[in-house]
Write a protein that holds these residues in place. Structure first.
Motif, PDB file in Angstrom:
ATOM      1  N   TYR A   1       0.829  -1.207   0.000  1.00  0.00           N
ATOM      2  CA  TYR A   1       0.000   0.000   0.000  1.00  0.00           C
ATOM      3  C   TYR A   1       0.865   1.259   0.000  1.00  0.00           C
ATOM      4  N   LEU A   2       1.897   1.293   0.846  1.00  0.00           N
ATOM      5  CA  LEU A   2       2.748   2.486   0.915  1.00  0.00           C
ATOM      6  C   LEU A   2       3.489   2.704  -0.405  1.00  0.00           C
ATOM      7  N   MET A   3       3.911   1.623  -1.044  1.00  0.00           N
ATOM      8  CA  MET A   3       4.555   1.744  -2.359  1.00  0.00           C
ATOM      9  C   MET A   3       3.560   2.283  -3.389  1.00  0.00           C
ATOM     10  N   LEU A   4       2.340   1.762  -3.371  1.00  0.00           N
ATOM     11  CA  LEU A   4       1.308   2.258  -4.281  1.00  0.00           C
ATOM     12  C   LEU A   4       1.016   3.735  -4.037  1.00  0.00           C
ATOM     13  N   ALA A   5       0.895   4.110  -2.765  1.00  0.00           N
ATOM     14  CA  ALA A   5       0.572   5.491  -2.423  1.00  0.00           C
ATOM     15  C   ALA A   5       1.655   6.439  -2.918  1.00  0.00           C
ATOM     16  N   ASN A   6       2.917   6.092  -2.667  1.00  0.00           N
ATOM     17  CA  ASN A   6       4.009   6.967  -3.091  1.00  0.00           C
ATOM     18  C   ASN A   6       4.174   6.993  -4.607  1.00  0.00           C
ATOM     19  N   ALA A   7       4.008   5.827  -5.250  1.00  0.00           N
ATOM     20  CA  ALA A   7       4.119   5.783  -6.715  1.00  0.00           C
ATOM     21  C   ALA A   7       3.031   6.634  -7.351  1.00  0.00           C
ATOM     22  N   MET A   8       1.801   6.505  -6.858  1.00  0.00           N
ATOM     23  CA  MET A   8       0.701   7.291  -7.410  1.00  0.00           C
ATOM     24  C   MET A   8       0.926   8.784  -7.173  1.00  0.00           C
ATOM     25  N   LEU A   9       1.264   9.152  -5.955  1.00  0.00           N
ATOM     26  CA  LEU A   9       1.435  10.572  -5.635  1.00  0.00           C
ATOM     27  C   LEU A   9       2.542  11.211  -6.466  1.00  0.00           C
ATOM     28  N   HIS A  10       3.674  10.538  -6.583  1.00  0.00           N
ATOM     29  CA  HIS A  10       4.801  11.142  -7.305  1.00  0.00           C
ATOM     30  C   HIS A  10       4.589  11.147  -8.814  1.00  0.00           C
ATOM     31  N   GLU A  11       3.737  10.252  -9.306  1.00  0.00           N
ATOM     32  CA  GLU A  11       3.434  10.276 -10.745  1.00  0.00           C
ATOM     33  C   GLU A  11       2.417  11.364 -11.079  1.00  0.00           C
ATOM     34  N   VAL A  12       1.398  11.483 -10.253  1.00  0.00           N
ATOM     35  CA  VAL A  12       0.336  12.441 -10.540  1.00  0.00           C
ATOM     36  C   VAL A  12       0.719  13.858 -10.117  1.00  0.00           C
ATOM     37  N   TYR A  13       1.490  13.960  -9.024  1.00  0.00           N
ATOM     38  CA  TYR A  13       1.883  15.275  -8.496  1.00  0.00           C
ATOM     39  C   TYR A  13       3.410  15.297  -8.375  1.00  0.00           C
ATOM     40  N   PRO A  14       4.118  15.675  -9.442  1.00  0.00           N
ATOM     41  CA  PRO A  14       5.591  15.556  -9.460  1.00  0.00           C
ATOM     42  C   PRO A  14       6.301  16.308  -8.338  1.00  0.00           C
ATOM     43  N   LEU A  15       5.689  17.359  -7.788  1.00  0.00           N
ATOM     44  CA  LEU A  15       6.344  18.150  -6.744  1.00  0.00           C
ATOM     45  C   LEU A  15       5.920  17.740  -5.335  1.00  0.00           C
ATOM     46  N   VAL A  16       5.178  16.654  -5.218  1.00  0.00           N
ATOM     47  CA  VAL A  16       4.676  16.232  -3.915  1.00  0.00           C
ATOM     48  C   VAL A  16       5.835  15.849  -2.981  1.00  0.00           C
ATOM     49  N   ILE A  17       5.626  16.025  -1.682  1.00  0.00           N
ATOM     50  CA  ILE A  17       6.597  15.635  -0.656  1.00  0.00           C
ATOM     51  C   ILE A  17       5.916  14.649   0.285  1.00  0.00           C
ATOM     52  N   THR A  18       6.546  13.500   0.505  1.00  0.00           N
ATOM     53  CA  THR A  18       6.000  12.533   1.457  1.00  0.00           C
ATOM     54  C   THR A  18       7.058  12.219   2.514  1.00  0.00           C
ATOM     55  N   ILE A  19       6.617  12.184   3.767  1.00  0.00           N
ATOM     56  CA  ILE A  19       7.507  11.964   4.906  1.00  0.00           C
ATOM     57  C   ILE A  19       6.949  10.813   5.731  1.00  0.00           C
ATOM     58  N   ALA A  20       7.806   9.912   6.152  1.00  0.00           N
ATOM     59  CA  ALA A  20       7.388   8.748   6.922  1.00  0.00           C
ATOM     60  C   ALA A  20       7.799   8.895   8.380  1.00  0.00           C
TER      61      ALA A  20
ATOM     62  N   VAL B   1      10.291   3.857  -5.686  1.00  0.00           N
ATOM     63  CA  VAL B   1       9.639   2.554  -5.849  1.00  0.00           C
ATOM     64  C   VAL B   1      10.308   1.759  -6.964  1.00  0.00           C
ATOM     65  N   GLU B   2      10.737   2.432  -8.034  1.00  0.00           N
ATOM     66  CA  GLU B   2      11.363   1.712  -9.137  1.00  0.00           C
ATOM     67  C   GLU B   2      12.693   1.074  -8.724  1.00  0.00           C
ATOM     68  N   GLU B   3      13.261   1.515  -7.608  1.00  0.00           N
ATOM     69  CA  GLU B   3      14.468   0.878  -7.076  1.00  0.00           C
ATOM     70  C   GLU B   3      14.136  -0.240  -6.093  1.00  0.00           C
ATOM     71  N   GLY B   4      12.852  -0.462  -5.850  1.00  0.00           N
ATOM     72  CA  GLY B   4      12.450  -1.434  -4.853  1.00  0.00           C
ATOM     73  C   GLY B   4      12.218  -0.826  -3.488  1.00  0.00           C
ATOM     74  N   GLY B   5      12.271   0.511  -3.413  1.00  0.00           N
ATOM     75  CA  GLY B   5      12.030   1.203  -2.157  1.00  0.00           C
ATOM     76  C   GLY B   5      10.553   1.464  -1.934  1.00  0.00           C
ATOM     77  N   LEU B   6      10.256   2.084  -0.790  1.00  0.00           N
ATOM     78  CA  LEU B   6       8.861   2.392  -0.466  1.00  0.00           C
ATOM     79  C   LEU B   6       8.443   3.744  -1.017  1.00  0.00           C
ATOM     80  N   GLY B   7       9.404   4.567  -1.472  1.00  0.00           N
ATOM     81  CA  GLY B   7       9.062   5.762  -2.228  1.00  0.00           C
ATOM     82  C   GLY B   7       8.927   7.052  -1.452  1.00  0.00           C
ATOM     83  N   PHE B   8       9.163   7.047  -0.138  1.00  0.00           N
ATOM     84  CA  PHE B   8       9.072   8.294   0.616  1.00  0.00           C
ATOM     85  C   PHE B   8      10.246   9.211   0.278  1.00  0.00           C
ATOM     86  N   ASP B   9      10.033  10.510   0.481  1.00  0.00           N
ATOM     87  CA  ASP B   9      11.099  11.479   0.259  1.00  0.00           C
ATOM     88  C   ASP B   9      11.965  11.672   1.499  1.00  0.00           C
ATOM     89  N   TYR B  10      11.349  11.594   2.677  1.00  0.00           N
ATOM     90  CA  TYR B  10      12.072  11.799   3.940  1.00  0.00           C
ATOM     91  C   TYR B  10      11.532  10.834   4.992  1.00  0.00           C
TER      92      TYR B  10
END
Length: 453
Positions: free
Chosen positions: A155-174, A187-196
């Motif tokens: 779910y977290l990978m999906l959330a970050n992939a969707m957010l960063h694709e639809v909103y290129p300037l989005v910031i996500t923090i875990a 996510v394309e590296e196998g990560g969860l996709g958060f920025d910080y």
């Protein structure tokens, strides 16, 4: 924070009853939109504190038993209840739960124009044990074993992939205390996709030191380890204190440092006090060391920047539903007769210095010295040399430090400035020239005639 609708004020917004509504206690949805628009007009990015880790158990005004069962959005039975938070846990393996949560992200972005999210309780999501009674050692079997909730990870990978694709300037923090690898890799590296990720161990360390040790007994190596212990190429938000430290039952940093005289000797017209002088000096040094060494972003929280004196508390049964401590006393900052203004001056100056010398965008610092007897920490970052003297009574003359780059250096920032309630003992005009004498693993060195006091 505390924007999503919640029935219980004392939960600080973490017992969400309606994920698609801003809390009515603060105003209308239009008021929130106006607030965000005004922030954007002033160049301020606005992030939403998002609770997708759990939901309120309320039946009448929440998702719990929405269709009459306990498993519509949540896990069935005990698996669907967080034993410490007394709340319901989402079943991230259900298609409709994914649709619900992902559409919730889109709704806050599209309808209110937030710039991103701070995901709350990520550790609870990532592990089937939710981090309850579990101490993370950093061993990889803790992150890739059977205890990991793979459905939540997806779910977290999906959330970050969707957010960063639809909103290129989005910031996500875990908000994660476990240190799971690749949390902040794409996510394309196998990560969860958060920025910080949040550096949650840092404020815990400062509070622990203030609670358990005299400052003359602080271990410099342990402090440096805590502030630099982060994943390589995974960005970190560092901070000195938050609601976890400043809630009732604990104290703010300033209160730990100066509570004996904070109600009596914070006036400019009082005779200078050793407790207040020491407290203000350490408050400045704690913040500046954290800011410069511990991450790639820096967070102030609820008056920390000017040394708010008291704890936070929310109306609850334990305090007879009192609102007395459910506030920040901003009037103290704007009283020119009080010393809080000097701590705020220091905070403003720190930020201006970072703008001119952006260390947050630079690689992690190289720490050349953490001297236990002298209580001195020296490191280099963004082509600056940072020197901290935590010794309770010693200043040093002709103190030689090592550095990597030759040249001429001068003091551009010191906590001892009069504008920060210092004693102006540091010569800001003197030029320090390096010599080709290596020290502390660096190629060059120079002598600091008067190190930071």
């Amino acid at each position: 924070m505390a924007i999503l609708e919640h029935a219980y004020y004392g939960s600080f917004g973490y017992q969400v009853t309606n994920f698609f509504a801003p809390s009515s206690r603060f105003g209308t949805p239009e008021d929130l939109k106006k607030l965000i628009d005004t922030a954007h007009e002033n160049g301020i990015i606005v992030l939403l504190d998002l609770v997708h880790s759990h939901a309120s158990k309320n039946v009448e005004d929440g998702l719990n038993m929405f269709d009459g069962s306990d498993y519509c959005y949540f896990h069935e039975g005990p698996k669907g209840v967080h034993s410490l938070w007394d709340s319901r846990l989402f079943n991230y393996g259900h298609w409709e739960v994914l649709r619900f949560l992902l559409s919730n992200l889109r709704w806050w972005m599209d309808e209110f124009m937030f710039d991103g999210f701070r995901f709350d309780g990520v550790t609870s999501m990532l592990y089937k044990h939710h981090g309850i009674g579990f101490g993370f050692s950093g061993d990889y079997h803790e992150y890739f074993g059977e205890s990991v909730d793979e459905e939540a990870v997806v779910y977290l990978m999906l959330a970050n992939a969707m957010l960063h694709e639809v909103y290129p300037l989005v910031i996500t923090i875990a908000e994660d205390v476990s240190g799971i690898p690749a949390l902040c890799r794409p996510v394309e590296e196998g990560g969860l996709g958060f920025d910080y990720r949040m550096a949650m161990a840092v404020p815990d360390k400062w509070i622990q030191l203030l609670k358990e040790n005299k400052d003359e007994d602080w271990n410099m190596g342990n402090i440096v380890h805590t502030l630099t212990n982060r994943r390589y190429k995974e960005k970190t938000v560092c901070y000195c204190e938050s609601h976890d430290q400043a809630l009732v039952g604990d104290k703010t940093l300033a209160f730990w440092l100066m509570d004996k005289e904070m109600y009596t000797n914070m006036s400019k017209f009082c005779k200078r006090s050793l407790i207040i002088d020491r407290g203000i000096a350490l408050h400045k040094m704690i913040r500046f060391l954290t800011y410069t060494l511990a991450g790639e972003a820096y967070l102030n929280f609820i008056g920390n920047e000017w040394g708010h004196p008291e704890w936070l508390d929310f109306p609850r049964v334990g305090n007879n539903e009192s609102f007395h401590y459910a506030r920040r006393q901003w009037n103290l900052l704007f009283d020119n007769c009080l010393l809080y203004q000097y701590l705020n001056n220091f905070d403003i100056a720190m930020h201006h210095l970072e703008v001119n010398h952006p260390w947050l965008l630079s690689p992690q610092a190289y720490v050349s010295l953490a001297h236990e007897d002298d209580k001195v920490i020296v490191f280099e970052r963004a082509q600056l040399v940072f020197i901290f003297n935590f010794h309770p009574y010693k200043s040093f003359e002709n103190y030689r430090i090592g550095l990597e780059y030759s040249g001429t250096y001068k003091v551009i920032f010191t906590s001892d400035d009069e504008a920060f309630y210092g004693f102006t003992r540091i010569d800001k005009e003197y030029l320090y020239s390096t010599v080709q004498i290596g020290l502390h693993g660096r190629l060059y060195s120079f002598q600091v005639f008067k190190a930071c006091m």
